[in-house]
Write a protein that holds these residues in place. Structure first.
Motif, short mmCIF file in Angstrom:
data_model
loop_
_atom_site.label_atom_id
_atom_site.label_comp_id
_atom_site.label_asym_id
_atom_site.label_seq_id
_atom_site.Cartn_x
_atom_site.Cartn_y
_atom_site.Cartn_z
N UNK A 69 0.70 -1.15 -0.14
CA UNK A 69 -0.05 -0.02 0.15
C UNK A 69 0.91 1.42 -0.03
N UNK A 70 0.30 2.45 0.04
CA UNK A 70 1.06 3.54 0.12
C UNK A 70 2.20 3.70 1.13
N UNK A 71 1.94 3.00 2.16
CA UNK A 71 2.78 3.20 3.35
C UNK A 71 3.83 1.80 3.53
N UNK A 110 20.71 -6.49 -0.81
CA UNK A 110 20.37 -5.67 0.50
C UNK A 110 18.78 -5.34 0.40
N UNK A 111 18.22 -5.66 1.40
CA UNK A 111 16.49 -5.24 1.49
C UNK A 111 16.10 -4.33 2.32
N UNK A 112 15.39 -3.20 1.97
CA UNK A 112 15.10 -2.00 2.63
C UNK A 112 13.50 -2.03 2.72
N UNK A 113 12.89 -2.37 3.85
CA UNK A 113 11.34 -2.27 4.18
C UNK A 113 10.95 -1.29 4.94
N UNK A 114 9.85 -0.52 4.37
CA UNK A 114 9.17 0.67 5.08
C UNK A 114 7.77 -0.01 5.49
N UNK A 115 7.47 0.32 6.52
CA UNK A 115 6.06 0.05 6.95
C UNK A 115 5.51 1.17 7.69
N UNK A 116 4.97 2.04 7.40
CA UNK A 116 4.58 3.43 8.03
C UNK A 116 5.59 4.30 8.23
N UNK A 117 6.05 4.44 9.58
CA UNK A 117 7.11 5.42 9.84
C UNK A 117 8.36 4.61 10.07
N UNK A 118 8.30 3.25 10.16
CA UNK A 118 9.65 2.49 10.37
C UNK A 118 9.87 1.86 9.06
N UNK A 119 11.30 2.04 9.02
CA UNK A 119 12.14 1.77 8.03
C UNK A 119 13.26 0.65 8.46
N UNK A 120 13.31 -0.39 7.92
CA UNK A 120 14.20 -1.55 8.19
C UNK A 120 15.14 -1.64 7.10
#
Length: 731
Positions: A69-71, A110-120
């Motif tokens: 989704x958008x986030x 390298x994996x970058x995940x964004x879930x709302x305001x959290x970035x991993x």
């Protein structure tokens, strides 16, 4: 060179990329007051308050973004064997906190995940795909290279880290999470960087074993099959990817790909981070940049077990990786893989090296291989052409041999396999003998200590080797982590400090320790050694290594050091448009190798037996006689021959070295060591290579032009390296 960079700001922050118009590089205007900081040549993957860019000559298939989704979205950069649906499933798992799912696919990425305001941002297990971070504009910036972050915050050099890198290169107790740049930190292997509104947290995603109870051991047969499956899947992932089929259809050649860079000083290094004047950068490098690598798939074929295994797997797996093109095109029906063997005519290497070359020729008789032998003389010895070359992210011993490797790689293919990391993931670190004693499995020590006695010769002294090694292993098993690190700290301050002998037994005895000095430590100043000793004393009281066994911890540290050196090697010997693939450093391969029982690991010839079984499981059984023999003689002879040939330029290099200006060495002491080594005296040649490489790296950093970023021009001029000062990027 390729890297990614992004940041996360605090909720009330006004840092770069904080407004709705944060899509720098996409044509959107910056918000008021925003300095419009963006990486040179960066491709925006997503904007918003936590933007992410990919910078460099990425191929289109190496950048994948899936969005729930958008986030909620996931970016995977590199070579990954997972489908889009698998990535989407892992994204939901990571959103719930299962970060290990971001590292469970075959390949190197390298994996970058964004879930709302959290970035991993997930790092890998070996450290070949590191993640760095630094405080920036009220939040945290992260990248897969340290130099761009140092540019971003105008960081100074961390002289203490350089001292630790020379004194104890494979000891995380001395290095910590630091980098050569003050304020720029490294995420440890097996960990992920988690950002929320700019606040950072470092989280481990691998399960940890108990110190008191040994981890359950897999059946030997099952463990070997798992290694085979992981290797086959790693190779198949590379073969299944799209390949360059003409000499100039990659993004690094025609300028139409996402990683196109502007011509001029930005052609090497990071973005516009050119390495400075390069009068000796060699016609060879310029010719290579003009023509590019041979299209198709290729591999090193040194005759050793690691390169042979990858070459045979890549040529023998079902499918069609693509016939090599170029000279001889169309003359070899059925050829699938370009196998490259380097023949050093100047350094020799003795009978062991001749045997390796014979094995390489025998393997290359496979009709699916097209064999190319790259012969070179004195011009390809170590230390040749140090005046030229790109600026790497960090110093490393590969800088001393980059010109040598470049000749081999330039004759390779656009996708080229190398066997780096096989020794570190498959062989048993000597400290694992102490782990066996902790588990009361003494009988498994008989074979390795007997093999050491044979390696030491048939003298009377060799009769006492098994007892000497056993006593050292028992002592390590009874030494706590704190005691071992404090002992190493005291040893650095002892008068007449030396790093030990050069024989197989001496090296194994030195490795039977919680922490040990590196080969370059003997040439550091007392002040530098005292700084490293203080670092070790501080690390001794931390709980970082308390829960691990000595063999497990030392083996992981050796793998991390090798992965870091491999990364410097990739940058120093980079061939434009070429991708180097090191499957032994992939997450899945590392996991499978770590599951091998220790009783199998410590067995002499374990690496060859495991890889032989892996090849047999893939249907490859016809191996030449002597396959599996190991030898380090060619490496040492090449270093010695290179020192003798380049003695004059090396002495000039240390006439007024920057390392001496920083207080790390005394120039006269290093010059004497160089003269002695060139004359044939027995000295730790790898230690000298590390000192020379660090000096070369510092000089390239001082000669560097430009910055990885646009926006407000940084302060121009140069700073001395004394007292931690670093060169600031000039115009």
């Amino acid at each position: 060179m390729r890297w990614l960079v992004g940041w996360s700001r605090t909720a009330a922050g006004t840092g770069p990329g904080s407004g709705p118009g944060s899509g720098h590089g996409s044509g959107e205007p910056a918000c008021p007051g925003d300095p419009a900081v963006r990486p040179v040549g960066g491709r925006l993957l997503w904007g918003g308050p936590a933007p992410l860019w990919a910078v460099g000559d990425w191929r289109p298939d190496e950048i994948r973004v899936v969005q729930a989704d958008h986030a909620t979205r996931l970016a995977v950069l590199g070579r990954c064997g997972a489908s889009d649906e698998t990535l989407r499933t892992a994204l939901f798992a990571a959103r719930g906190g299962a970060l290990r799912h971001l590292t469970a696919w075959p390949g190197s990425y390298t994996a970058v995940a964004q879930a709302g305001r959290r970035v991993t941002v997930a790092g890998d297990l070996a450290g070949a795909r590191p993640v760095f971070h630094t405080a920036f504009s009220g939040g945290t910036a992260y990248a897969t290279a340290a130099l761009p972050l140092a540019d971003l915050v105008e960081a100074q050099l961390d002289i203490g880290h350089l001292a630790a890198l020379l004194a104890c290169p494979d000891s995380p107790e001395a290095l910590g999470d630091g980098t050569p740049y003050l304020g720029v930190r490294r995420v440890p292997p097996g960990h992920a960087l988690v950002l929320r509104d700019g606040a950072r947290d470092i989280t481990g995603y691998e399960p940890t074993a108990s110190l008191a109870v040994a981890a359950p051991q897999l059946d030997v047969r099952q463990a070997v099959e798992d290694v085979r499956d992981a290797l086959v899947e790693a190779v198949r992932t590379r073969l299944a990817a799209p390949h360059i089929t003409t000499a100039h259809d990659g993004p690094g050649h025609n300028g139409n790909g996402p990683g196109h860079r502007a011509p001029g000083p930005a052609s090497e290094g990071f973005g516009s981070c050119a390495p400075g004047p390069d009068p000796d950068a060699s016609a060879h490098r310029r010719r290579q940049a003009l023509h590019g690598p041979v299209p198709g798939v290729g591999a090193d074929l040194s005759g050793g077990v690691a390169s042979s295994t990858l070459a045979l797997l890549a040529a023998g797996l079902p499918g069609m990786p693509g016939s090599p093109h170029g000279p001889g095109r169309g003359t070899g029906a059925g050829e699938r893989l370009l196998a490259v063997t380097f023949n050093d005519l100047a350094a020799g290497g003795g009978p062991a090296r001749e045997s390796e070359l014979e094995r390489a020729r025998a393997i290359a008789a496979n009709p699916r291989l097209r064999h190319v032998i790259v012969a070179a003389g004195a011009e390809a010895l170590p230390y040749a052409g140090l005046a030229g070359g790109p600026l790497t992210d960090e110093p490393g011993p590969a800088l001393a041999t980059a010109g040598r490797h470049l000749r081999r790689l330039a004759a390779g293919s656009a996708d080229h396999f190398v066997g780096h990391g096989a020794r570190q993931v498959l062989d048993a670190h000597p400290a694992r003998l102490a782990d066996l004693l902790m588990d009361r499995r003494r009988r498994y020590l008989l074979r390795p200590v007997s093999a050491l006695a044979r390696a030491d010769g048939s003298s009377t002294h060799s009769l006492s080797v098994p007892f000497t090694v056993y006593r050292a292993a028992r002592r390590l098993a009874r030494t706590t982590y704190r005691e071992g690190v404090e002992e190493a700290a005291a040893r650095l301050l002892a008068p007449g400090f030396r790093t030990g002998g050069a024989g197989a037994v001496d090296a194994s005895l030195a490795a039977l320790a919680w922490c040990r000095p590196g080969p370059a430590a003997r040439w550091l100043t007392g002040e530098a050694l005292a700084e490293v000793s203080v670092r070790l004393q501080r690390a001794a009281v931390r709980p970082a290594g308390q829960h691990q066994r000595p063999g497990e911890r030392r083996a992981a540290a050796a793998l991390t050091r090798h992965a870091a050196d491999h990364r410097v090697f990739e940058q120093a010997a980079e061939v434009r448009g070429q991708r180097l693939h090191a499957p032994f450093l992939d997450n899945q391969v590392v996991r499978a190798c770590r599951a091998l029982p220790e009783s199998l690991r410590v067995r002499p010839g374990a690496r060859a037996s495991v890889l032989r079984a892996a090849l047999a499981g893939a249907g490859i059984r016809d191996l030449p006689p002597g396959w599996g023999a190991t030898s380090h003689a060619s490496h040492a002879s090449a270093l010695r021959a290179g020192l003798a040939a380049a003695a004059g330029p090396l002495l000039d290099l240390f006439d007024a070295p920057l390392l001496a200006e920083a207080g790390l060495i005394e120039a006269a002491v290093v010059r004497d060591a160089l003269r002695a080594a060139a004359a044939g005296e027995t000295l730790p040649l790898d230690g000298l290579a590390e000192i020379v490489s660090t000096e070369v790296w510092l000089r390239r950093l001082l000669a560097r032009r430009g910055s990885c970023w646009t926006g407000t021009a940084p302060e121009s001029g140069r700073r001395s390296v004394v007292g931690g000062g670093a060169p600031r990027p000039g115009p």
